[in-house]
Design a protein around this motif. Structure first.
Motif, PDB file in Angstrom:
ATOM      1  N   GLU A  71     -19.796  11.645  -8.547  1.00  0.00           N
ATOM      2  CA  GLU A  71     -19.682  12.998  -8.002  1.00  0.00           C
ATOM      3  C   GLU A  71     -20.075  13.019  -6.532  1.00  0.00           C
ATOM      4  O   GLU A  71     -21.061  12.402  -6.139  1.00  0.00           O
ATOM      5  N   THR A  72     -19.306  13.760  -5.746  1.00  0.00           N
ATOM      6  CA  THR A  72     -19.604  13.960  -4.331  1.00  0.00           C
ATOM      7  C   THR A  72     -19.652  15.458  -4.074  1.00  0.00           C
ATOM      8  O   THR A  72     -18.773  16.191  -4.523  1.00  0.00           O
ATOM      9  N   VAL A  73     -20.666  15.913  -3.355  1.00  0.00           N
ATOM     10  CA  VAL A  73     -20.773  17.314  -2.982  1.00  0.00           C
ATOM     11  C   VAL A  73     -20.837  17.383  -1.461  1.00  0.00           C
ATOM     12  O   VAL A  73     -21.571  16.623  -0.833  1.00  0.00           O
ATOM     13  N   ARG A  74     -20.040  18.289  -0.881  1.00  0.00           N
ATOM     14  CA  ARG A  74     -20.054  18.431   0.580  1.00  0.00           C
ATOM     15  C   ARG A  74     -19.926  19.897   0.951  1.00  0.00           C
ATOM     16  O   ARG A  74     -19.326  20.680   0.228  1.00  0.00           O
ATOM     17  N   SER A  89     -15.158  30.888  -7.400  1.00  0.00           N
ATOM     18  CA  SER A  89     -14.977  29.448  -7.548  1.00  0.00           C
ATOM     19  C   SER A  89     -13.558  29.148  -8.026  1.00  0.00           C
ATOM     20  O   SER A  89     -12.956  29.959  -8.721  1.00  0.00           O
ATOM     21  N   HIS A 138     -11.464  18.320  -8.264  1.00  0.00           N
ATOM     22  CA  HIS A 138     -12.536  18.954  -7.493  1.00  0.00           C
ATOM     23  C   HIS A 138     -12.702  20.419  -7.867  1.00  0.00           C
ATOM     24  O   HIS A 138     -11.895  20.994  -8.595  1.00  0.00           O
ATOM     25  N   GLU A 139     -13.774  20.977  -7.346  1.00  0.00           N
ATOM     26  CA  GLU A 139     -14.079  22.396  -7.501  1.00  0.00           C
ATOM     27  C   GLU A 139     -14.545  22.891  -6.139  1.00  0.00           C
ATOM     28  O   GLU A 139     -15.308  22.209  -5.446  1.00  0.00           O
ATOM     29  N   ARG A 195     -18.591  25.133  -0.660  1.00  0.00           N
ATOM     30  CA  ARG A 195     -19.099  23.860  -1.178  1.00  0.00           C
ATOM     31  C   ARG A 195     -17.996  23.253  -2.030  1.00  0.00           C
ATOM     32  O   ARG A 195     -17.406  23.923  -2.869  1.00  0.00           O
ATOM     33  N   GLU A 196     -17.723  21.962  -1.794  1.00  0.00           N
ATOM     34  CA  GLU A 196     -16.748  21.251  -2.616  1.00  0.00           C
ATOM     35  C   GLU A 196     -17.480  20.202  -3.434  1.00  0.00           C
ATOM     36  O   GLU A 196     -18.288  19.452  -2.915  1.00  0.00           O
ATOM     37  N   ARG A 197     -17.162  20.167  -4.721  1.00  0.00           N
ATOM     38  CA  ARG A 197     -17.672  19.131  -5.618  1.00  0.00           C
ATOM     39  C   ARG A 197     -16.466  18.343  -6.111  1.00  0.00           C
ATOM     40  O   ARG A 197     -15.532  18.917  -6.675  1.00  0.00           O
TER      41      ARG A 197
END
Length: 180
Positions: free
Chosen positions: A109-112, A79, A128-129, A100-102
């Motif tokens: 928060e958006t996760v994709r 990560s 982001h992470e 996965r991007e958070r």
């Protein structure tokens, strides 16, 4: 009487009167195009990829006036940690594998999921992470403009919002980015 055009000639026929053609990308779309161009040249980047079980591997592929291109590999479980890229904007392109991007924004928060070919562009200050939570390694290409000089780590507060982490030495790129 003669006009200026008749005296000087057709200004479009005189290249020295035209603005210089940019020798490097200048817009987000052009940086995204640069990333797609480098990504399409698999013979250039694929032989360079290495995997490191203890940390994400990365190498600078290219630099130009005001930008850098980096290649990164992600083994399962690796990560970036929650971070921003200081004053740099970026284009992230997934070359292989899935990530996965958070992202944490003012709207929440958006996760994709980021599959091969996915491309994300983001402005300076974007928090982001990126995580490889798949079972296969992944490889990404990152274009930073201007070149990456600072990265800021973040932690989530109990209230759920991001908070800059004040760690000794945190944020300084020092030639090798900590959280690319």
């Amino acid at each position: 009487m003669y006009s200026d055009v008749s005296i000087a000639g057709d200004p479009l026929a005189l290249p020295h009167l035209l603005p210089p053609v940019p020798q490097h990308p200048a817009t987000v779309a052009e940086f995204a195009g640069l990333a797609r161009s480098v990504a399409a040249d698999r013979d250039r980047w694929a032989p360079l990829v290495r995997y490191d079980a203890t940390a994400r591997w990365y190498a600078r592929l290219q630099t130009g006036p005001g930008y850098e291109v980096w290649l990164l590999s992600w083994l399962p479980g690796q990560s970036s940690g929650l971070h921003d890229h200081g004053r740099s904007s970026a284009v992230l392109t997934v070359l292989q594998g899935e990530l996965r991007e958070r992202a944490l924004t003012a709207r929440g928060e958006t996760v994709r999921r980021l599959a091969p070919g996915a491309q994300r562009a983001f402005a300076a200050g974007y928090v982001h992470e990126v995580v490889n939570d798949a079972l296969e390694p992944a490889v990404t290409l990152h274009v930073y403009f201007p070149g990456l000089t600072r990265m800021t780590p973040y932690a989530c507060t109990p209230a759920g919002g991001p908070r800059r982490r004040d760690l000794p030495g945190a944020g300084a790129a020092a030639g090798v980015p900590a959280a690319l």
